[in-house]
Design an enzyme around this catalytic site. Sequence first.
Site: not given
Length: 439
Positions: A342, A45, A345
């Site tokens: 968050d 991600s 990340h």
Amino acid sequence: MGSMCIAMAPRTLLLLIGCQLALGFNEPLNVVSHLSDDWFLFGDSRSDCSYVENNGHPAFDWLDLPQELCHSGKISAKSGNSLFKSFHFTDWYNYTGEGDQVIFYEGVNFSPSHGFKCLAEGDNKRWMGNKARFYALVYKKMAYYRSLSFVNVSYSYGGKAKPTAICKDNTLTLNNPTFISKESNYVDYYYESDANFTLEGCDEFIVPLCVFNGHSRGSSSDPANKYYMDSQMYYNMDTGVFYGFNSTLDVGNTAQNPGLDLTCIYYALTPGNYKAVSLEYLLTIPSKAICLRKPKRFMPVQVVDSRWNNAKHSDNMTAVACQTPYCLFRNTSSGYNGSTHDVHHGGFHFRKLLSGLLYNVSCIAQQGAFFYNNVSSQWPVLGYGQCPTAANIEFIAPVCLYDPLPVILLGVLLGIAVLIIVFLLFYFMTDSGVRLHEA
């Protein structure tokens, strides 16, 4: 600055030494980078631009990857996934990529925070060991291959029993290897079973060979309710080579004797016809393989530490797997701290580390990336490319051969400087003696 140092070297050796040591010129950069545009990155991600674009994260704050590289065609990444997870489980992504310089920034999506176990009384530590062995082979092989992709492996089994999903938890179901159930005409698992499979279309195939590492209890249909020792092997029918091992530990799947879980060894197999054989308990067959293609001249892979913020439990298995000379590990001195989205990340220090992907460098080495190829305050360790203090560096496993010409030239310059100093001292001493005599 580098040109000035080189131009002044014939005039004074001290200035050259000053440029190299006192000023710390051309220090290694703590970034992941590349020698040319022929590179590729496998990620999750933190480098999955499609996920960001489809979910509208402002200013791409979700990513560690520079936004400019999103449509470069040099990234294969999937949010929530990893090579290891895709290799073993039904939740998978078809990672595919090719490059001379290969970079990995993934792995965190299968970690102790997930706590995966095959069985209720299994052992997640077994899976951490599997993860380390898997990545060790992937990193080593990708130092010699350009292309990585996933392929399915078909098999032929002569019995009537069907595959069974014996290894799963609440979120993951293992489907590589495939488990074949017990044949109904046998009262227990004490029988030999086998299946044929063929590997074709790739230069090499990475496949798993897994056994339960202890005493496995038979199914409810087993009237003796016995315990069994797992034993698996692959046999290359073209070459006659065997690959295999047995379970050896005294562990089970009960609260009183826990720890029974899969131990996997990973093999790089050549194309050919194979037979999977079980001497006791369940027959396992590879259902997926990593396809390695296009051999290349040796080029070490680079691995960026893949971990969570301290709020989640991470592991260091990619670091354990990344060993020199075939792998160079990149890390930061601080923990992972995400930015506006968050804590997991958009970490500032990891963004800085990946910013090196925006430009080419002259040399990659164990200490980091060297931007220039002339002189440096540090001699590159396990350097590759056009490295400082050497005109040419080649890797002949596992020794780096450095061009001795710069060292020879420095020696010549030093010798000339000494001769000049001696000559000037002699000249001035002689001249002073003549003047005193005349006076």
